[in-house]
Design a protein around this motif. Structure first.
Motif, PDB file in Angstrom:
ATOM      1  N   HIS A 121       0.833  -1.199   0.000  1.00  0.00           N
ATOM      2  CA  HIS A 121       0.000   0.000   0.000  1.00  0.00           C
ATOM      3  C   HIS A 121       0.870   1.253   0.000  1.00  0.00           C
ATOM      4  O   HIS A 121       0.623   2.210  -0.751  1.00  0.00           O
ATOM      5  CB  HIS A 121      -0.923  -0.015   1.225  1.00  0.00           C
ATOM      6  N   ARG A 131      -5.296   6.751  -2.588  1.00  0.00           N
ATOM      7  CA  ARG A 131      -5.479   5.731  -1.544  1.00  0.00           C
ATOM      8  C   ARG A 131      -6.509   4.673  -1.942  1.00  0.00           C
ATOM      9  O   ARG A 131      -6.307   3.476  -1.729  1.00  0.00           O
ATOM     10  CB  ARG A 131      -5.894   6.417  -0.244  1.00  0.00           C
ATOM     11  N   ARG A 132      -7.618   5.124  -2.518  1.00  0.00           N
ATOM     12  CA  ARG A 132      -8.667   4.158  -2.902  1.00  0.00           C
ATOM     13  C   ARG A 132      -8.155   3.200  -3.969  1.00  0.00           C
ATOM     14  O   ARG A 132      -8.419   1.988  -3.917  1.00  0.00           O
ATOM     15  CB  ARG A 132      -9.906   4.901  -3.392  1.00  0.00           C
ATOM     16  N   THR A 135      -5.792   0.602  -2.521  1.00  0.00           N
ATOM     17  CA  THR A 135      -6.517  -0.472  -1.840  1.00  0.00           C
ATOM     18  C   THR A 135      -7.087  -1.461  -2.845  1.00  0.00           C
ATOM     19  O   THR A 135      -6.979  -2.690  -2.664  1.00  0.00           O
ATOM     20  CB  THR A 135      -7.656   0.116  -0.991  1.00  0.00           C
TER      21      THR A 135
END
Length: 213
Positions: A121, A131-132, A135
């Protein structure tokens, strides 16, 4: 007469025996009683080394996945990081496919698993992925790796040519697939992995992802 020798227990020996049982008999075949039998000891003696079967499985998984390589994410090389991680992850799981269903529960409280996920990550974020997306990329990579570890053409096709001839004209060579199962599994995984990473590269180049969460 000399007293019978009691096999000396250690965490490493217990984990090795547990993995051997899982490889042979699957997750359902492992119990503390069965493990004690494998080791030639009484079940209560195991609890001085491991508290529960679940704790033991966590330790076994950590040992299996020690060789998963996430070092490639350093320096912003997210593509190389994903490729190295996926290939080493598949190799680790392919050697012990019966452990894969336990991994479906996620990283849980496994420190090593969380550290690997953090590296993946973090490497994606460092390379500029929101960030999304980071993930979703990590999750997608796991879907690809777990599916490859559980699936094989080895048992999917009959070697009997008559099963396919005439009835399935486009599968007239399917009876040859079991003989090249390992090669086909490897190359199919590489095709899917490369397409996945190439697609991400196109997405990153064509979309304005900077600043998006």
């Amino acid at each position: 007469m000399p007293r019978p020798t009691i096999p000396k227990l250690s965490g490493s020996r217990i984990r090795s025996a547990a993995l051997l049982i899982i490889d042979r008999e699957g997750l359902d075949g492992l119990s503390m009683r069965r493990l004690a039998q494998e080791l030639g000891v009484r079940a209560p003696s195991l609890y001085g080394h491991v508290a529960t079967k679940d704790d033991l499985l966590q330790e076994v998984v950590d040992e299996v996945l020690e060789k998963v390589d996430v070092s490639g994410f350093t320096g912003g090389d997210w593509r190389g990081g994903l490729l190295d991680c996926a290939r080493s992850y598949r190799a680790a799981l392919s050697a012990h496919p019966n452990i894969v269903p336990f991994l479906a529960y996620g990283p849980a409280r496994r420190e090593h698993a969380l550290a690997r996920l953090d590296a993946v990550h973090g490497g994606l974020l460092e390379a500029g992925w929101p960030r999304r997306h980071a993930t979703m990329i990590a999750a997608s990579l796991m879907y690809l790796v777990f599916g490859a570890a559980l699936s094989s053409f080895r048992s999917g096709f009959s070697t009997d040519e008559s099963v396919y001839r005439d009835r399935f004209p486009h599968l007239d060579k399917a009876h040859l697939l079991p003989a090249v199962a390992d090669e086909l599994d490897r190359d199919s995984f590489e095709l899917a992995l490369t397409a996945f990473v190439d697609g991400l590269e196109l997405l990153k180049a064509s979309a304005n992802l900077d600043g998006r969460e």
